[in-house]
Motif scaffolding. Structure first.
Motif, PDB file in Angstrom:
ATOM      1  N   VAL A  24       0.860  -1.180   0.000  1.00  0.00           N
ATOM      2  CA  VAL A  24       0.000   0.000   0.000  1.00  0.00           C
ATOM      3  C   VAL A  24       0.892   1.224   0.000  1.00  0.00           C
ATOM      4  N   VAL A  25       0.631   2.139  -0.920  1.00  0.00           N
ATOM      5  CA  VAL A  25       1.441   3.355  -1.009  1.00  0.00           C
ATOM      6  C   VAL A  25       1.138   4.234   0.203  1.00  0.00           C
ATOM      7  N   LEU A  26       2.176   4.567   0.947  1.00  0.00           N
ATOM      8  CA  LEU A  26       2.046   5.444   2.111  1.00  0.00           C
ATOM      9  C   LEU A  26       2.229   6.890   1.705  1.00  0.00           C
ATOM     10  N   LYS A  27       3.259   7.167   0.908  1.00  0.00           N
ATOM     11  CA  LYS A  27       3.555   8.531   0.484  1.00  0.00           C
ATOM     12  C   LYS A  27       4.458   8.489  -0.735  1.00  0.00           C
ATOM     13  N   THR A  28       4.263   9.463  -1.629  1.00  0.00           N
ATOM     14  CA  THR A  28       5.168   9.601  -2.771  1.00  0.00           C
ATOM     15  C   THR A  28       5.366  11.079  -3.062  1.00  0.00           C
ATOM     16  N   SER A  29       6.404  11.359  -3.821  1.00  0.00           N
ATOM     17  CA  SER A  29       6.603  12.715  -4.325  1.00  0.00           C
ATOM     18  C   SER A  29       6.349  12.745  -5.829  1.00  0.00           C
ATOM     19  N   LEU A  30       5.738  11.668  -6.340  1.00  0.00           N
ATOM     20  CA  LEU A  30       5.409  11.586  -7.760  1.00  0.00           C
ATOM     21  C   LEU A  30       4.253  12.526  -8.088  1.00  0.00           C
ATOM     22  N   ASP A  31       4.125  12.873  -9.366  1.00  0.00           N
ATOM     23  CA  ASP A  31       2.954  13.645  -9.752  1.00  0.00           C
ATOM     24  C   ASP A  31       1.723  12.741  -9.671  1.00  0.00           C
ATOM     25  N   GLU A  32       0.529  13.346  -9.716  1.00  0.00           N
ATOM     26  CA  GLU A  32      -0.702  12.592  -9.478  1.00  0.00           C
ATOM     27  C   GLU A  32      -0.905  11.444 -10.462  1.00  0.00           C
ATOM     28  N   THR A  33      -0.554  11.641 -11.717  1.00  0.00           N
ATOM     29  CA  THR A  33      -0.737  10.602 -12.730  1.00  0.00           C
ATOM     30  C   THR A  33       0.140   9.388 -12.430  1.00  0.00           C
ATOM     31  N   LYS A  34       1.416   9.618 -12.153  1.00  0.00           N
ATOM     32  CA  LYS A  34       2.342   8.514 -11.865  1.00  0.00           C
ATOM     33  C   LYS A  34       1.972   7.823 -10.547  1.00  0.00           C
ATOM     34  N   GLU A  35       1.533   8.604  -9.568  1.00  0.00           N
ATOM     35  CA  GLU A  35       1.135   8.024  -8.290  1.00  0.00           C
ATOM     36  C   GLU A  35      -0.079   7.116  -8.469  1.00  0.00           C
ATOM     37  N   LYS A  36      -1.042   7.536  -9.283  1.00  0.00           N
ATOM     38  CA  LYS A  36      -2.222   6.723  -9.536  1.00  0.00           C
ATOM     39  C   LYS A  36      -1.840   5.421 -10.238  1.00  0.00           C
ATOM     40  N   ILE A  37      -0.929   5.476 -11.186  1.00  0.00           N
ATOM     41  CA  ILE A  37      -0.465   4.271 -11.880  1.00  0.00           C
ATOM     42  C   ILE A  37       0.169   3.306 -10.883  1.00  0.00           C
ATOM     43  N   LEU A  38       0.998   3.834  -9.975  1.00  0.00           N
ATOM     44  CA  LEU A  38       1.643   3.001  -8.958  1.00  0.00           C
ATOM     45  C   LEU A  38       0.603   2.386  -8.023  1.00  0.00           C
ATOM     46  N   ARG A  39      -0.319   3.199  -7.519  1.00  0.00           N
ATOM     47  CA  ARG A  39      -1.360   2.681  -6.612  1.00  0.00           C
ATOM     48  C   ARG A  39      -2.205   1.599  -7.290  1.00  0.00           C
ATOM     49  N   ASP A  40      -2.590   1.840  -8.541  1.00  0.00           N
ATOM     50  CA  ASP A  40      -3.409   0.870  -9.272  1.00  0.00           C
ATOM     51  C   ASP A  40      -2.661  -0.438  -9.500  1.00  0.00           C
ATOM     52  N   ALA A  41      -1.376  -0.351  -9.842  1.00  0.00           N
ATOM     53  CA  ALA A  41      -0.581  -1.559 -10.087  1.00  0.00           C
ATOM     54  C   ALA A  41      -0.455  -2.398  -8.825  1.00  0.00           C
ATOM     55  N   LEU A  42      -0.199  -1.752  -7.693  1.00  0.00           N
ATOM     56  CA  LEU A  42      -0.065  -2.492  -6.438  1.00  0.00           C
ATOM     57  C   LEU A  42      -1.409  -3.027  -5.962  1.00  0.00           C
ATOM     58  N   ALA A  43      -2.487  -2.265  -6.184  1.00  0.00           N
ATOM     59  CA  ALA A  43      -3.817  -2.684  -5.747  1.00  0.00           C
ATOM     60  C   ALA A  43      -4.346  -3.832  -6.598  1.00  0.00           C
ATOM     61  N   SER A  44      -3.998  -3.876  -7.874  1.00  0.00           N
ATOM     62  CA  SER A  44      -4.494  -4.948  -8.745  1.00  0.00           C
ATOM     63  C   SER A  44      -4.008  -6.306  -8.282  1.00  0.00           C
ATOM     64  N   THR A  45      -2.844  -6.360  -7.697  1.00  0.00           N
ATOM     65  CA  THR A  45      -2.314  -7.623  -7.183  1.00  0.00           C
ATOM     66  C   THR A  45      -3.109  -8.078  -5.976  1.00  0.00           C
ATOM     67  N   ALA A  46      -3.471  -7.142  -5.122  1.00  0.00           N
ATOM     68  CA  ALA A  46      -4.211  -7.486  -3.908  1.00  0.00           C
ATOM     69  C   ALA A  46      -5.623  -7.970  -4.231  1.00  0.00           C
ATOM     70  N   GLU A  47      -6.196  -7.500  -5.347  1.00  0.00           N
ATOM     71  CA  GLU A  47      -7.563  -7.861  -5.698  1.00  0.00           C
ATOM     72  C   GLU A  47      -7.663  -9.180  -6.442  1.00  0.00           C
ATOM     73  N   GLN A  48      -6.570  -9.661  -7.034  1.00  0.00           N
ATOM     74  CA  GLN A  48      -6.623 -10.897  -7.797  1.00  0.00           C
ATOM     75  C   GLN A  48      -6.814 -12.075  -6.855  1.00  0.00           C
ATOM     76  N   PRO A  49      -7.773 -12.972  -7.177  1.00  0.00           N
ATOM     77  CA  PRO A  49      -7.973 -14.140  -6.304  1.00  0.00           C
ATOM     78  C   PRO A  49      -6.794 -15.099  -6.431  1.00  0.00           C
ATOM     79  N   ALA A  50      -6.534 -15.789  -5.363  1.00  0.00           N
ATOM     80  CA  ALA A  50      -5.443 -16.773  -5.370  1.00  0.00           C
ATOM     81  C   ALA A  50      -5.838 -17.943  -6.258  1.00  0.00           C
ATOM     82  N   ALA A  51      -4.859 -18.593  -6.837  1.00  0.00           N
ATOM     83  CA  ALA A  51      -5.131 -19.742  -7.688  1.00  0.00           C
ATOM     84  C   ALA A  51      -5.728 -20.866  -6.853  1.00  0.00           C
TER      85      ALA A  51
END
Length: 184
Positions: A140-167
């Protein structure tokens, strides 16, 4: 200009795994890291820092070398090494390299006990390839100094892993392969 990214993981081992992945990517010239610190909140509520560079040890080694050199000049190398190591270790302990330790501890105070946060100071990176390597670790992203677009891409990429069901685990009761098709 460098960017700071802080990602929270459930434990120190997971944060260390991601740090090692990033260091491997650095050897492949996909990312340039200025510093990478892991902060772990202990059960007692204090924050323990796991630095990438141990400044105290580095200072002691450097101080020993210079102390030996000066000690040889004054015909007392043993005292020179001892004084050099002590002064180098003290100087190393008082110095702060990369990410400010008090900043890391302040942000890490909000963690749950046992959780770990990986703080990475990035000079530059090939974002798509780096994200591909670390997104399966989650976090989970705690803090970044990235711009909003890059931060959203990072948050979405990390969150997509958490949402995928286990095999789904294989069914051990049901035989597979050629034995499964036999009916005697």
């Amino acid at each position: 200009m460098s960017d700071l990214i802080a990602i929270v993981y459930p434990n120190e081992a997971k944060a260390e795994d991601v740090r090692q992945r990033l260091l491997k990517l650095q050897k492949e010239y996909l990312i340039a890291i200025g510093d990478a610190v892991i902060a772990v909140k202990t059960e007692t509520g204090s924050v323990k820092l796991n630095q990438l560079v141990n400044t105290t040890a580095t200072g002691a080694i450097t101080g020993s070398f210079w102390g030996l050199l000066i000690g040889v000049l004054f015909l007392n190398p043993i005292i020179g090494v001892a004084l050099g190591a002590a002064s180098g270790a003290l100087g190393g302990a008082l110095s702060d390299f990369g990410i400010n330790d008090s900043f890391v501890k302040e942000l890490s105070a909000s963690l749950h006990p046992g959780n770990a946060a990986l703080f990475v100071l990035i000079k530059h990176m090939t974002a798509d390839k780096v994200l591909k390597e670390i997104k399966d670790a989650g976090g989970v992203v705690l803090k970044t100094s990235l711009d909003e677009t890059k931060e959203k891409i990072l948050r979405d990429a990390l969150a997509s892993t958490a949402e995928q069901p286990a095999a789904e685990p294989p069914n051990v009761d049901r035989p597979t392969g050629a034995a499964a098709s036999r009916t005697d």
